[in-house]
Design a protein around this motif. Structure first.
Motif, PDB file in Angstrom:
ATOM      1  N   ALA A 192       0.841  -1.204   0.000  1.00  0.00           N
ATOM      2  CA  ALA A 192       0.000   0.000   0.000  1.00  0.00           C
ATOM      3  C   ALA A 192       0.873   1.250   0.000  1.00  0.00           C
ATOM      4  N   GLY A 193       0.687   2.086  -1.022  1.00  0.00           N
ATOM      5  CA  GLY A 193       1.477   3.303  -1.090  1.00  0.00           C
ATOM      6  C   GLY A 193       0.971   4.396  -0.170  1.00  0.00           C
ATOM      7  N   ALA A 194      -0.355   4.584  -0.106  1.00  0.00           N
ATOM      8  CA  ALA A 194      -0.914   5.679   0.684  1.00  0.00           C
ATOM      9  C   ALA A 194      -1.930   5.225   1.715  1.00  0.00           C
ATOM     10  N   LEU A 195      -2.686   4.176   1.412  1.00  0.00           N
ATOM     11  CA  LEU A 195      -3.785   3.782   2.288  1.00  0.00           C
ATOM     12  C   LEU A 195      -3.969   2.271   2.297  1.00  0.00           C
ATOM     13  N   LEU A 196      -4.089   1.718   3.507  1.00  0.00           N
ATOM     14  CA  LEU A 196      -4.402   0.299   3.678  1.00  0.00           C
ATOM     15  C   LEU A 196      -5.715   0.201   4.437  1.00  0.00           C
ATOM     16  N   ILE A 197      -6.689  -0.465   3.833  1.00  0.00           N
ATOM     17  CA  ILE A 197      -7.987  -0.667   4.471  1.00  0.00           C
ATOM     18  C   ILE A 197      -8.141  -2.162   4.747  1.00  0.00           C
ATOM     19  N   VAL A 198      -8.401  -2.507   6.006  1.00  0.00           N
ATOM     20  CA  VAL A 198      -8.533  -3.922   6.381  1.00  0.00           C
ATOM     21  C   VAL A 198      -9.929  -4.150   6.929  1.00  0.00           C
ATOM     22  N   CYS A 199     -10.639  -5.111   6.344  1.00  0.00           N
ATOM     23  CA  CYS A 199     -12.007  -5.449   6.759  1.00  0.00           C
ATOM     24  C   CYS A 199     -11.980  -6.827   7.408  1.00  0.00           C
ATOM     25  N   GLY A 200     -12.347  -6.894   8.668  1.00  0.00           N
ATOM     26  CA  GLY A 200     -12.335  -8.181   9.352  1.00  0.00           C
ATOM     27  C   GLY A 200     -12.450  -8.020  10.857  1.00  0.00           C
TER      28      GLY A 200
END
Length: 213
Positions: A192-200
């Motif tokens: 991820a260069g700018a944003l990491l979104i984790v769903c869990g």
């Protein structure tokens, strides 16, 4: 013998007008049953107009790819340097709901102006329907779409290491072995260069990525 007068016969053509409703009242007529509303363009996993469409109409995927890509004015000229620390967003979801949550996150990203080619989606459990569909045409075709970089790309955790960095990476922790999440989350963070979104599950995600999530 007296003649019995014959009963006059009334022919149909001689019958009077049919009875109609009294003046001022209109005979009720059946109201048409509304047909189904036009369906929104299908999309993998959850219907939506901006991403590749699995099964049957593969051409809709090409139409989705026509949305402004990285070369458009709203897109960054180049991916953020890999050394930059991405912002991390956690979206609590069950294993069954993680993929839906990831789809909603992608919707918001695209609606906010992100180019489709900026986004990589990784699943830890069952493959995303788009990935399963495209892989049915062979790995060469599947990875060629990744290399083109003009659309959202979906990858299973087992092959995600082959995916290159993108400004935004979305991870759906939708089941699978514990090792899948343990491998996919650090990899996604690195990609991820700018944003990491984790769903869990927040507890599981924090145990892998740390309390900084």
């Amino acid at each position: 013998m007296p003649l019995i007068p014959e009963e006059p016969q009334i022919h149909e053509s001689a019958q009077g007008p049919r009875v109609t409703p009294a003046s001022g009242r209109t005979a009720p007529t059946p109201r048409p049953v509304p047909g189904p509303r036009p369906a929104a363009p299908p999309r993998p996993g959850r219907p939506g107009p901006h991403r590749p469409t699995p099964p049957v109409q593969r051409t809709s995927r090409d139409a989705a790819a026509a949305t402004p890509g990285p070369s458009g004015p709203a897109a960054p000229a180049s991916p953020v340097a890999a050394s930059a620390t991405p912002q991390i967003q956690l979206i609590p979801a069950s294993a069954d709901g993680a993929l839906d949550a990831a789809e909603e996150a992608v919707d918001l990203l695209l609606e906010s102006g992100r180019a489709p080619g900026d986004v990589l989606v990784i699943t830890t459990g069952e493959q995303h329907p788009w990935a399963a569909h495209e892989l049915s045409f062979g790995e060469a075709s599947y990875w060629a779409q990744h290399d083109a970089g003009d659309d959202v790309f979906y990858a299973d955790a087992s092959v995600a290491s082959r995916a290159t960095s993108r400004p935004v990476v979305v991870v759906a922790v939708n089941g699978g072995p514990a090792a899948a999440a343990a491998t996919a989350l650090p990899l996604a963070h690195a990609r991820a260069g700018a944003l990491l979104i984790v769903c869990g599950d927040p507890q599981q995600i924090n145990s892998v990525l740390g309390a900084g999530v």
